[in-house]
Scaffold this motif. Structure first.
Motif, PDB file in Angstrom:
ATOM      1  N   ALA A 100      44.619  73.382  22.190  1.00  0.00           N
ATOM      2  CA  ALA A 100      44.141  73.998  20.966  1.00  0.00           C
ATOM      3  C   ALA A 100      45.171  74.972  20.399  1.00  0.00           C
ATOM      4  CB  ALA A 100      42.951  75.042  21.479  1.00  0.00           C
ATOM      5  N   ASN A 101      46.409  74.169  19.960  1.00  0.00           N
ATOM      6  CA  ASN A 101      47.554  74.904  19.526  1.00  0.00           C
ATOM      7  C   ASN A 101      48.272  73.869  18.766  1.00  0.00           C
ATOM      8  OD1 ASN A 101      49.096  77.116  18.761  1.00  0.00           O
ATOM      9  ND2 ASN A 101      48.965  78.063  21.054  1.00  0.00           N
ATOM     10  N   THR A 102      49.449  74.531  18.147  1.00  0.00           N
ATOM     11  CA  THR A 102      50.505  73.528  17.678  1.00  0.00           C
ATOM     12  C   THR A 102      51.835  73.574  18.706  1.00  0.00           C
ATOM     13  OG1 THR A 102      50.009  73.655  15.422  1.00  0.00           O
ATOM     14  CG2 THR A 102      52.025  73.001  15.846  1.00  0.00           C
TER      15      THR A 102
ATOM     16  N   TRP B 120      47.148  70.196  18.178  1.00  0.00           N
ATOM     17  CA  TRP B 120      46.958  70.590  16.914  1.00  0.00           C
ATOM     18  C   TRP B 120      47.847  70.741  16.023  1.00  0.00           C
ATOM     19  CZ3 TRP B 120      42.462  74.892  17.365  1.00  0.00           C
ATOM     20  CH2 TRP B 120      41.521  74.365  17.908  1.00  0.00           C
TER      21      TRP B 120
ATOM     22  N   ASP C  57      48.835  72.109  11.499  1.00  0.00           N
ATOM     23  CA  ASP C  57      48.483  72.972  10.311  1.00  0.00           C
ATOM     24  C   ASP C  57      49.271  72.839   9.335  1.00  0.00           C
ATOM     25  OD1 ASP C  57      49.897  74.762  10.972  1.00  0.00           O
ATOM     26  OD2 ASP C  57      48.366  76.319  10.868  1.00  0.00           O
TER      27      ASP C  57
ATOM     28  N   CYS D  52      45.145  66.445  16.234  1.00  0.00           N
ATOM     29  CA  CYS D  52      44.055  66.719  15.241  1.00  0.00           C
ATOM     30  C   CYS D  52      44.672  67.738  14.156  1.00  0.00           C
ATOM     31  CB  CYS D  52      43.181  67.317  16.115  1.00  0.00           C
ATOM     32  SG  CYS D  52      42.150  66.562  17.151  1.00  0.00           S
TER      33      CYS D  52
ATOM     34  N   GLU E  88      44.246  71.136  12.022  1.00  0.00           N
ATOM     35  CA  GLU E  88      43.444  72.335  12.394  1.00  0.00           C
ATOM     36  C   GLU E  88      43.022  72.691  10.862  1.00  0.00           C
ATOM     37  OE1 GLU E  88      43.707  76.558  14.547  1.00  0.00           O
ATOM     38  OE2 GLU E  88      45.426  75.354  14.277  1.00  0.00           O
TER      39      GLU E  88
ATOM     40  N   GLY F 148      45.512  77.279  11.168  1.00  0.00           N
ATOM     41  CA  GLY F 148      44.562  76.494  10.422  1.00  0.00           C
ATOM     42  C   GLY F 148      45.155  76.347   8.843  1.00  0.00           C
TER      43      GLY F 148
ATOM     44  N   ALA G 273      39.765  69.749  14.036  1.00  0.00           N
ATOM     45  CA  ALA G 273      39.456  70.980  15.068  1.00  0.00           C
ATOM     46  C   ALA G 273      39.633  72.237  14.339  1.00  0.00           C
ATOM     47  CB  ALA G 273      40.458  70.829  16.087  1.00  0.00           C
ATOM     48  N   GLY G 274      39.026  73.127  14.823  1.00  0.00           N
ATOM     49  CA  GLY G 274      39.276  74.540  14.324  1.00  0.00           C
ATOM     50  C   GLY G 274      38.278  75.474  15.267  1.00  0.00           C
ATOM     51  N   TYR G 275      38.370  76.596  15.063  1.00  0.00           N
ATOM     52  CA  TYR G 275      38.173  77.882  15.835  1.00  0.00           C
ATOM     53  C   TYR G 275      37.237  78.918  14.906  1.00  0.00           C
ATOM     54  CZ  TYR G 275      37.635  81.905  18.921  1.00  0.00           C
ATOM     55  OH  TYR G 275      37.265  82.971  19.879  1.00  0.00           O
TER      56      TYR G 275
END
Length: 418
Positions: free
Chosen positions: A121-123, A148, A150, A174, A176, A185, A211-213
């Motif tokens: 969950a990061n680049t 991810w 962005d 994905c 973000e 993102g 994806a996102g948070y």
């Protein structure tokens, strides 16, 4: 199985010694497996100490697995919460789709234990890290990985590094989506489509989802906070529906441990694979998550309410003033970023501290307990807030049969890698 069980079982061969805080000298030289069979009393362990509760862990894993299954969502719990492969295996055995991680060092821990499916969950932009990833994907055909991006620039840097590494497999990516005041993102939906186009044009990458948070956009369960989360999730869903992917089963992913009920409500009916990344649920807490968890608000029914599986134990070292006790645990032992520890009971005395007892401050190695009845030499059980910044201070965590017992017994040990 989504993890190398033999590698996890081999942790039982590690010997206990001075490297691990609070492990008693009587256990030094024993392997973890031998100490597990000894079932040492917690009274033998020094302070400060952090323990996990076996019953609470089991309950929390089952409750979340059952809820996610009923909601029709895949669960890829965030492994950064515990950084404990043994606990990752428990989650995977309960049906988790994969494990989420936050950075390259965590990813390397996961691969050392053969975690088969990882969502980063990061680049990932580190050229050396991308070269390592390319080799890992090439040498291990069963390894599934997503990360991810962005920005177009991030796509360009990833593609350049993977080309230099002569990557043989495409890296699944994905896009973000972020929000105002959030963390990473893309802020604008049009920019997200531009980034998606760039991914599709990059030979080394494959566009597989969005994806996102939402947890970075709201920090309480107020009507305003929940409204902000809903608006963001609707944006995420609309963007997901409007894009073309390079896979037959695209992914849409969101969900921390505070608003996963809203994630299910907004994203749960989408086609493809809806992946929830909640991580704190396995340990839960006696602070922030106790107050904000959807289960505390009624999601899943009364039986789903999570239990705090972590407790700290600290000894009263001094009573320099009538209303003040100084404990032997501080910021190097306890989490404090999301609330100070909560005094709960005195071990072996079967009673709560007097009403109003509280921790008012922490130094590096000391805690200030005010208005408590604990005497010099007493061991106080503390509830903690935010497992991610509690467990990271401990490399070996004793697991007790019941943290509420008069004299708990240690039934297992959990190794962490932070």
């Amino acid at each position: 199985m989504g993890i190398d069980g033999k590698a996890v079982d081999a942790l039982g061969d590690e010997r206990l010694d001075w490297r691990f805080k609070a492990i008693p000298v009587s256990a030094h030289g024993l392997t973890v497996g031998e100490a597990r069979r000894e079932r040492l009393p917690l009274d033998d362990f020094g302070t400060p100490l952090l323990t996990l509760d076996a019953g609470a862990l089991d309950h929390n894993v089952r409750a979340m697995a059952e809820w996610a299954d009923a909601a029709g969502m895949d669960l890829a719990p965030h492994g950064k919460t515990t950084m404990a492969p043994a606990l990752w295996r428990t989650q995977l055995d309960a049906g988790a789709w994969g494990i989420t991680l936050a950075n390259l060092p965590q990813l390397r821990v996961a691969r050392a234990f053969g975690v088969r499916r990882v969502l980063l969950a990061n680049t990932l932009l580190d050229p050396a890290g991308l070269a390592w990833l390319a080799a890992e994907l090439e040498w291990n055909p069963e390894f599934e990985f997503q990360c991810w991006v962005d920005s177009v620039r991030a796509v360009e840097l990833m593609d350049e590094a993977l080309r230099l590494a002569r990557a043989q497999r495409q890296v699944d990516v994905c896009v973000e989506l972020g929000g105002p005041g959030g963390r990473m993102g893309v802020r604008d939906d049009g920019d997200a489509r531009t980034v998606a186009d760039a991914v599709r044009k990059a030979r080394t990458l494959r566009f597989v989802g969005i994806a996102g948070y939402e947890g970075a956009l709201a920090h309480d369960a107020s009507e305003e906070g929940r409204g902000t989360v809903d608006a963001y999730l609707r944006r995420l869903a609309n963007l997901y529906r409007g894009l073309e992917y390079e896979t037959g089963e695209p992914v849409v992913s969101a969900g921390g441990s505070a608003f996963f009920d809203q994630v299910a409500e907004v994203l749960g009916g989408l086609e493809g694979r809806v992946v929830l990344r909640s991580g704190a649920y396995i340990v839960h807490d006696d602070g922030f998550y106790r107050g904000i968890s959807p289960f505390a608000r009624g999601a899943g029914g009364a039986g789903s309410r999570l239990r705090s599986a972590m407790h700290a134990w600290a000894r009263v070292m001094s009573r320099p003033d009538p209303a003040l006790a100084i404990l032997d645990a501080g910021r190097r032992d306890l989490s404090f970023d999301a609330g100070l520890p909560e005094p709960q009971l005195v071990r072996g005395k079967g009673a709560e501290p007097v009403d109003g007892a509280r921790i008012t401050a922490l130094n590096d190695q000391h805690a200030y307990l005010v208005d408590g009845s604990a005497e010099i030499g007493d061991v106080v059980r503390l509830g903690l807030s935010h497992p991610c910044t509690a467990l990271d201070k401990w490399t070996m965590l004793p697991v007790v049969d019941d943290a509420g017992a008069e004299h708990p017994t240690v039934v297992d040990y959990v190794r962490t890698w932070f």
